[in-house]
Design an enzyme around this catalytic site. Sequence first.
Site, PDB file in Angstrom:
ATOM      1  N   SER A   1      18.115  17.259  29.458  1.00 14.68           N
ATOM      2  CA  SER A   1      19.348  17.976  29.724  1.00 14.68           C
ATOM      3  C   SER A   1      19.098  19.483  29.811  1.00 14.68           C
ATOM      4  O   SER A   1      18.216  19.908  30.553  1.00 14.68           O
ATOM      5  CB  SER A   1      20.350  17.618  28.630  1.00 14.68           C
ATOM      6  OG  SER A   1      21.646  18.013  28.984  1.00 14.68           O
TER       7      SER A   1
ATOM      8  N   ASP B   1      25.357   9.721  36.341  1.00 12.73           N
ATOM      9  CA  ASP B   1      25.316  10.694  35.241  1.00 12.73           C
ATOM     10  C   ASP B   1      26.392  11.742  35.498  1.00 12.73           C
ATOM     11  O   ASP B   1      26.321  12.486  36.477  1.00 12.73           O
ATOM     12  CB  ASP B   1      23.931  11.345  35.170  1.00 12.73           C
ATOM     13  CG  ASP B   1      23.811  12.313  34.006  1.00 12.73           C
ATOM     14  OD1 ASP B   1      24.838  12.611  33.357  1.00 12.73           O
ATOM     15  OD2 ASP B   1      22.678  12.777  33.741  1.00 12.73           O
TER      16      ASP B   1
ATOM     17  N   HIS C   1      23.774   9.796  30.622  1.00 11.70           N
ATOM     18  CA  HIS C   1      23.038  11.056  30.564  1.00 11.70           C
ATOM     19  C   HIS C   1      21.844  10.988  29.621  1.00 11.70           C
ATOM     20  O   HIS C   1      21.063  11.919  29.538  1.00 11.70           O
ATOM     21  CB  HIS C   1      23.995  12.174  30.119  1.00 11.70           C
ATOM     22  CG  HIS C   1      23.387  13.537  30.177  1.00 11.70           C
ATOM     23  ND1 HIS C   1      22.840  14.070  31.338  1.00 11.70           N
ATOM     24  CD2 HIS C   1      23.234  14.488  29.226  1.00 11.70           C
ATOM     25  CE1 HIS C   1      22.385  15.282  31.086  1.00 11.70           C
ATOM     26  NE2 HIS C   1      22.608  15.569  29.814  1.00 11.70           N
TER      27      HIS C   1
END
Lengths: 262, 392
Positions: free
Chosen positions: A94, A216, A244
Site C-alpha cells: 500500500s 481493489d 487490498h
Amino acid sequence: MTVSVRNNVHVKGTGERAMLFAHGFGCDQNMWRFVAPAFEKDFKTVLFDHVGAGGSDLSAYDPAKYSTLSGYADDVVEIGRDLGLQGAVFVGHSVSSMVGVLASLKAPAMFSSLVLVGPSARYIDDGDYKGGFSEKQIDELLEFLEANHMGWSAQMAPAIMGNADRPELGEELTNSFCRTDPDIARDFARVTFTSDSRLDLSKVTAPTLILQCSEDIIASTEVGEYVQRSIPGSKLVVLAATGHCPNLSAPDEVISAMRAFV
Amino acid sequence: MKSSRRCAPLSEMMQNPPSSSIIEDLEDLYENAPCGYLSLEPSGRIFKVNRTLSNWIGCAPDQLVGKRLHDLLSIAGRMFYETHIAPLLRMQGFFNEVALDLITEKGERLPVIANATERRDAEGRAISTRITLLKATDRRRYERQLLDARDQSRSAEAAAQISLQNERETSELREQFIAVLGHDLRNPLASISAGARILLRTPKNEAETRVLRMMETTVVRMSGLIDDILDFARGRLGGGVTLSRDAERALGPVLQQVVDELRAAMPDRKIESDFQIADPVNCDRSRIGQLVSNLLGNALTHGASDKPVRVFASTDHGVFELWVANAGDPIPEAAMDQLFQPFFRGQVRTSEQGLGLGLHIASEIAKAHEGTLTVKSSADETRFTFLMPLRS
C-alpha cells in the site's frame, strides 16, 4: 534510542540477501505474517513497524518529520544502514510502496529491487489522473477514523483481555494486531491519502515488481497500471486475489509471484 | 471458577420444571432477528443476507446477493474496512464493535455497529465471514457529541496556551522597559542632587536652606525607589539580587548614614537606633543599607506617627541580627502571607503609597545573604527581624 527499538525491527532467516518488508496504513508488521516466513530459508527477512504503529516507540513520533512520506522513507534508510543492507529486496504494501520508492532514491545501493503490493501514486483524482477518490471523500475518511478509533484502540483490547478462558486472545491482540495510536493513525491517514508520488516514479532505477489485486477499491487496476507505466522497466502482475490485502487473503499467490521475480 | 446456579438445568432444581409450548422458529429467528445478518464469501461477496438487513437497506435479499459488502458502505467505511477491518479479521478471526455507515437504497446513512467472525477450514483458510449489524443511530450521535466536546476542550486549551504565552512575552517586555526606565531616571536625579549641593555652598536664608535640604532628602528617597524597581526588574528577568560582599569594612557607619538621612528627611519623626556590631559582617554593605532603609521606610509609613521607630543591630553568637520595630495598628492576619510579595501595599493613604516593592526587595536581599527576614506583629509593636549567620 536505537533504530531497532524505535521501529520494533525483527530480523529472521538465513539467506545472504536481505528482504525488508514495510507495512501500510491501518496495520503493522503482522501484515506480513503469512508471507515473510516463506522467504526465511533464502533471505534474511527484516520486519518493522512504522513509528506510531504496532510495537514502535510512540515517543519517537515527531509530527513534523512524519508529515510527509519522506520522513517514513528516512526511517527505512536508517533501518537499512543500521543493518548494513546492500542490494536488498524492498517489499512494501500500500502506501509503503511509495515509501520504498523514496527510500530507493535516497539510498540507491541499499535496495536492488522493489516489490510494490497495491501501490498508488496518488489517491486523489487530479485532472486526467484517476486516483479513485475525491478530496471530500478523504476528509470523510479522516472523520470516520476518529469515530472508530474511540471504541477501538482504547476499549476493545481490555474487553478481550477480560476473556479469562482464552487469555491468549487478549494477549495477542493487545500486543500485536494493528495497534495504532489514534492520533498518529489520523496523521498517517492524512499523509497517506494526500500524498502524490507521481514525479518520483520515473526516477526509480531498481527492477520493480507491481502486484495488483483484482477489485481493489484502495488502489484500482488503473492506478496499478499507471505506476507500471511510470516506473521504467517495471513489471505488473495482476493477482486473482480481491481486496487490498493479498498478503493476508492470498499469501500463496503473492509468494509465488515474488519468487518468480526475485 | 464457581459455577452459577443460573446455568444449571431447571430439572435439577425443580421436580416439575415448566415446559414451554412455543418452539423457536430458527428460520424466522434468522430472517426477522432484531439485527442484520450478512454472510460473505472470502472474496467479500454477499451470499446470504437476512430480511431485517434487506429491509433496512430497502432491497430484496436476492438483490443483495452477489454484491460486495463495499456496495453497502460509505466510501470512508469501505476504505476503513479494507485497511483495518479486513486485515484484522484475517489475522484474529473476528472483530467487534466497529462503527460503520450503511448506505440505504434511498441514499441515506444508517449508522450500525458491526461484529464479525470468520469461519475457517482445518488449514485456517477462510470459508466465509458472518457479520452481525446493530442499529446505532443514537449511540453514534452521542459519540459524535463526545468527540466534538473533546475537540472543543482541546482548542480552548490551545487558545489558553497561546494567550498565556502572549501575556508572558508582554510581561517580560514590560519588565525590560522598567529596568531601562529605572536606569535612565538615575542621571537626571544625580543632576538635581549635584545642583542642590552647589547651591548649599553659598550662604542662603533659612527658608532657602530648608527647601534645598528637602530636595536632597527627596533625591535620597527617590534613589531608593529606583533601586527597588531596578532590583525587582532584574530579579524577574533572571538576574536576581547580586551581592558584592565585603567583611573588611565596617557595617555600622552605613547603617548610621541611612538612619541620619531618614532623620533629616522626616525631622518630626523619632528614630531610636542602637548598633552593637562587634564582629565583622561578611555582607554587601550597600545592600544591607538598602534593606534597613526599606524596613525603616515601611515602619515610618505604617507606624504610629507619635511613637518612635526603633532600629537595632548586633553580632552575637555567630549571628548578625537587625530589627526594625514600630508601634501602631498591627498588620492584619490576612495581609501577613502577602507581605513580602511584590506590589503588595497595605492600607495607607494614597499619597503615602509606594510601589509595594520595599519589603519584597528586603526579603530578596535577606535570601541572597542566606539569611531570613521575618515579621511579628501585635497590638504592642510590629517588628521585622533580619537574621544572618556570620560564618558565610
